[in-house]
Design a protein around this motif. Sequence first.
Motif, PDB file in Angstrom:
ATOM      1  N   VAL A 168       0.840  -1.200   0.000  1.00 31.04           N
ATOM      2  CA  VAL A 168       0.000   0.000   0.000  1.00 31.04           C
ATOM      3  C   VAL A 168       0.880   1.257   0.000  1.00 31.04           C
ATOM      4  O   VAL A 168       0.621   2.222  -0.725  1.00 31.04           O
ATOM      5  CB  VAL A 168      -0.952  -0.004   1.235  1.00 31.04           C
TER       6      VAL A 168
ATOM      7  N   PRO B  31      -3.054   0.647 -17.713  1.00 30.15           N
ATOM      8  CA  PRO B  31      -3.899  -0.077 -16.749  1.00 30.15           C
ATOM      9  C   PRO B  31      -3.755  -1.602 -16.780  1.00 30.15           C
ATOM     10  O   PRO B  31      -3.775  -2.246 -15.737  1.00 30.15           O
ATOM     11  CB  PRO B  31      -5.325   0.335 -17.140  1.00 30.15           C
ATOM     12  N   TYR B  32      -3.601  -2.174 -17.977  1.00 26.42           N
ATOM     13  CA  TYR B  32      -3.464  -3.634 -18.065  1.00 26.42           C
ATOM     14  C   TYR B  32      -2.129  -4.081 -17.456  1.00 26.42           C
ATOM     15  O   TYR B  32      -2.076  -5.058 -16.704  1.00 26.42           O
ATOM     16  CB  TYR B  32      -3.583  -4.094 -19.530  1.00 26.42           C
TER      17      TYR B  32
ATOM     18  N   ALA C  47      -2.384  -3.837 -13.775  1.00 26.55           N
ATOM     19  CA  ALA C  47      -3.123  -4.981 -13.237  1.00 26.55           C
ATOM     20  C   ALA C  47      -2.206  -6.200 -13.148  1.00 26.55           C
ATOM     21  O   ALA C  47      -2.221  -6.936 -12.155  1.00 26.55           O
ATOM     22  CB  ALA C  47      -4.356  -5.281 -14.095  1.00 26.55           C
TER      23      ALA C  47
ATOM     24  N   ARG D   4       0.145  -5.739 -10.225  1.00 22.64           N
ATOM     25  CA  ARG D   4      -0.543  -5.990  -8.938  1.00 22.64           C
ATOM     26  C   ARG D   4      -0.781  -7.485  -8.742  1.00 22.64           C
ATOM     27  O   ARG D   4      -0.680  -7.989  -7.627  1.00 22.64           O
ATOM     28  CB  ARG D   4      -1.881  -5.231  -8.891  1.00 22.64           C
ATOM     29  N   PHE D   5      -1.105  -8.178  -9.830  1.00 26.87           N
ATOM     30  CA  PHE D   5      -1.327  -9.624  -9.744  1.00 26.87           C
ATOM     31  C   PHE D   5      -0.066 -10.325  -9.267  1.00 26.87           C
ATOM     32  O   PHE D   5      -0.104 -11.136  -8.343  1.00 26.87           O
ATOM     33  CB  PHE D   5      -1.759 -10.175 -11.118  1.00 26.87           C
TER      34      PHE D   5
ATOM     35  N   ASP E 158       0.917  -9.494  -5.674  1.00 21.85           N
ATOM     36  CA  ASP E 158       0.030 -10.211  -4.763  1.00 21.85           C
ATOM     37  C   ASP E 158       0.400 -11.694  -4.705  1.00 21.85           C
ATOM     38  O   ASP E 158       0.380 -12.310  -3.640  1.00 21.85           O
ATOM     39  CB  ASP E 158      -1.416 -10.040  -5.261  1.00 21.85           C
TER      40      ASP E 158
ATOM     41  N   ILE F 130      -7.721 -10.306 -17.071  1.00 17.44           N
ATOM     42  CA  ILE F 130      -7.377  -9.783 -15.747  1.00 17.44           C
ATOM     43  C   ILE F 130      -8.056 -10.679 -14.716  1.00 17.44           C
ATOM     44  O   ILE F 130      -9.254 -10.959 -14.824  1.00 17.44           O
ATOM     45  CB  ILE F 130      -7.831  -8.314 -15.572  1.00 17.44           C
ATOM     46  N   VAL F 131      -7.289 -11.121 -13.721  1.00 22.21           N
ATOM     47  CA  VAL F 131      -7.851 -11.988 -12.672  1.00 22.21           C
ATOM     48  C   VAL F 131      -7.548 -11.423 -11.282  1.00 22.21           C
ATOM     49  O   VAL F 131      -6.761 -10.488 -11.147  1.00 22.21           O
ATOM     50  CB  VAL F 131      -7.323 -13.441 -12.774  1.00 22.21           C
ATOM     51  N   GLU F 132      -8.177 -12.029 -10.296  1.00 23.11           N
ATOM     52  CA  GLU F 132      -8.147 -11.599  -8.895  1.00 23.11           C
ATOM     53  C   GLU F 132      -9.060 -10.377  -8.725  1.00 23.11           C
ATOM     54  O   GLU F 132      -8.783  -9.293  -9.240  1.00 23.11           O
ATOM     55  CB  GLU F 132      -6.736 -11.280  -8.396  1.00 23.11           C
TER      56      GLU F 132
ATOM     57  N   VAL G 299      -7.780  -6.828  -7.950  1.00 21.10           N
ATOM     58  CA  VAL G 299      -7.010  -6.304  -9.095  1.00 21.10           C
ATOM     59  C   VAL G 299      -7.974  -5.870 -10.204  1.00 21.10           C
ATOM     60  O   VAL G 299      -7.805  -4.811 -10.825  1.00 21.10           O
ATOM     61  CB  VAL G 299      -6.017  -7.378  -9.604  1.00 21.10           C
TER      62      VAL G 299
ATOM     63  N   GLU H  52      -9.644  -2.463  -9.451  1.00 19.57           N
ATOM     64  CA  GLU H  52      -8.765  -1.306  -9.721  1.00 19.57           C
ATOM     65  C   GLU H  52      -8.649  -1.076 -11.235  1.00 19.57           C
ATOM     66  O   GLU H  52      -8.644   0.064 -11.698  1.00 19.57           O
ATOM     67  CB  GLU H  52      -7.373  -1.530  -9.112  1.00 19.57           C
ATOM     68  N   TYR H  53      -8.575  -2.178 -11.981  1.00 27.60           N
ATOM     69  CA  TYR H  53      -8.484  -2.066 -13.453  1.00 27.60           C
ATOM     70  C   TYR H  53      -9.729  -1.377 -14.012  1.00 27.60           C
ATOM     71  O   TYR H  53      -9.622  -0.433 -14.808  1.00 27.60           O
ATOM     72  CB  TYR H  53      -8.315  -3.457 -14.068  1.00 27.60           C
TER      73      TYR H  53
ATOM     74  N   GLU I 198      -9.748   2.275 -13.361  1.00 26.71           N
ATOM     75  CA  GLU I 198      -8.778   3.047 -14.151  1.00 26.71           C
ATOM     76  C   GLU I 198      -9.183   3.168 -15.620  1.00 26.71           C
ATOM     77  O   GLU I 198      -8.858   4.156 -16.271  1.00 26.71           O
ATOM     78  CB  GLU I 198      -7.389   2.403 -14.061  1.00 26.71           C
TER      79      GLU I 198
ATOM     80  N   ARG J 122      -7.225   0.832   0.225  1.00 31.89           N
ATOM     81  CA  ARG J 122      -6.469  -0.398  -0.077  1.00 31.89           C
ATOM     82  C   ARG J 122      -6.119  -1.155   1.199  1.00 31.89           C
ATOM     83  O   ARG J 122      -6.154  -2.384   1.230  1.00 31.89           O
ATOM     84  CB  ARG J 122      -5.182  -0.068  -0.852  1.00 31.89           C
TER      85      ARG J 122
END
Lengths: 219, 219
Positions: free
Chosen positions: A68, A87-88, A91, A94-95, A98, B63-65, B68, B71-72, B75, B94
């Motif tokens: 964060v 953005p993709y 993502a 972030r994936f 995580d 995009i998964v999760e 995530v 947020e995608y 945006e 967050r």
Amino acid sequence: MSKVQLIGAWFSPFLKRVEITLKMKGVEYEYIEVDLINKPPLILHHNPVHQKVPILIHDGKTIVESAVILEYIDEVWKGPNILPKDPYQRARARFWADFIDQKCVPATRKALWCRGEVQVNAIREAREALKILECEVKDKKFFGGDQIDYVDIIGSFLAYWMRIFDEVVGLHLFTQDELPSLCKWADELCDNKYIKEHLPDKERLADRVRGHAKTTRSV
Amino acid sequence: MSKVQLIGAWFSPFLKRVEITLKMKGVEYEYIEVDLINKPPLILHHNPVHQKVPILIHDGKTIVESAVILEYIDEVWKGPNILPKDPYQRARARFWADFIDQKCVPATRKALWCRGEVQVNAIREAREALKILECEVKDKKFFGGDQIDYVDIIGSFLAYWMRIFDEVVGLHLFTQDELPSLCKWADELCDNKYIKEHLPDKERLADRVRGHAKTTRSV
């Protein structure tokens, strides 16, 4: 000029994520080292929920949890992007961040510090998770491409701390034979100018781990 | 016009987070229901790492999760903000979303479905975590203030699914006496126009849980 303070403990890979990011952004800050065995009231005051470090205090506002904090720093300060702009790609970053924090870190920690059936399962989980990262970083210099980004900074635990722990404990999870691309990435990452100056001394860290390994049998 | 597909299972609270968010943004999408017992190759193809739903496919990009994906969506598409605009408030959102996903959800799941010592510990953890949320939402309509936001959407699992599971299993974790503010928030949330149309039928969900409770003794 804004006031930035960072509360941490020298050996914490989560603290180092924040230090690396502040350095990349060129943000000056005051560092406050705390004892995590005898936690000072400062930690409880700023992070009553988790009572952990790192804690970032920016103009009186407290931000906790390293992932964060990294996003906060990226949004507030100019300088090189920590997360990709697209953005993709954000993502995806972030994936993977995580995945490292929710799969690789818990599994490798349990594999290193637990015993019995819990350890056996954790070793299998850690190997599977690291193999997935191995495929992802194959043919890349960094997860972020040619430059380090969010995923690399989050992954610095694996690249440095975990390899030292692995060596001390003698588990051999992180080997050149099994994870050649991940080893190459880890070497490149630890040699990066922003990363290497924030890595704690290897021998001091190994000594701490040896003490930990003697006393800890669960996480 | 962009092509948006969403792969999910009707009972999944994680799918519903995405549906709620797409609805709030006014995004049209094609929904593809899958069987999670006999997982189709579609899931393995799009989410080889976790093999879970929800899966969002936007113009061929996967995009998964759920966190995530939210947020995608925020945006990429205009419409009401899902996360706050201010970086500090975003960091707080967050933090609380992560607290729900990493503390509340695993603890309540274990409390509901495990037995023995694991269940006893999980019940204590779940009570502590829910009490922390109770304090956070006190004197607020939603975590997001007067309007629902990211934390509320992430928290919809607790507001609806978890309360139904709690009732079916008879644990009484989520009671008016212990968690008055959280119960009030949950009622308000489930009555929100964006939320209520996406909640699965209560009886159908309860039936599924009764079947699950008979066969499952671990998570």
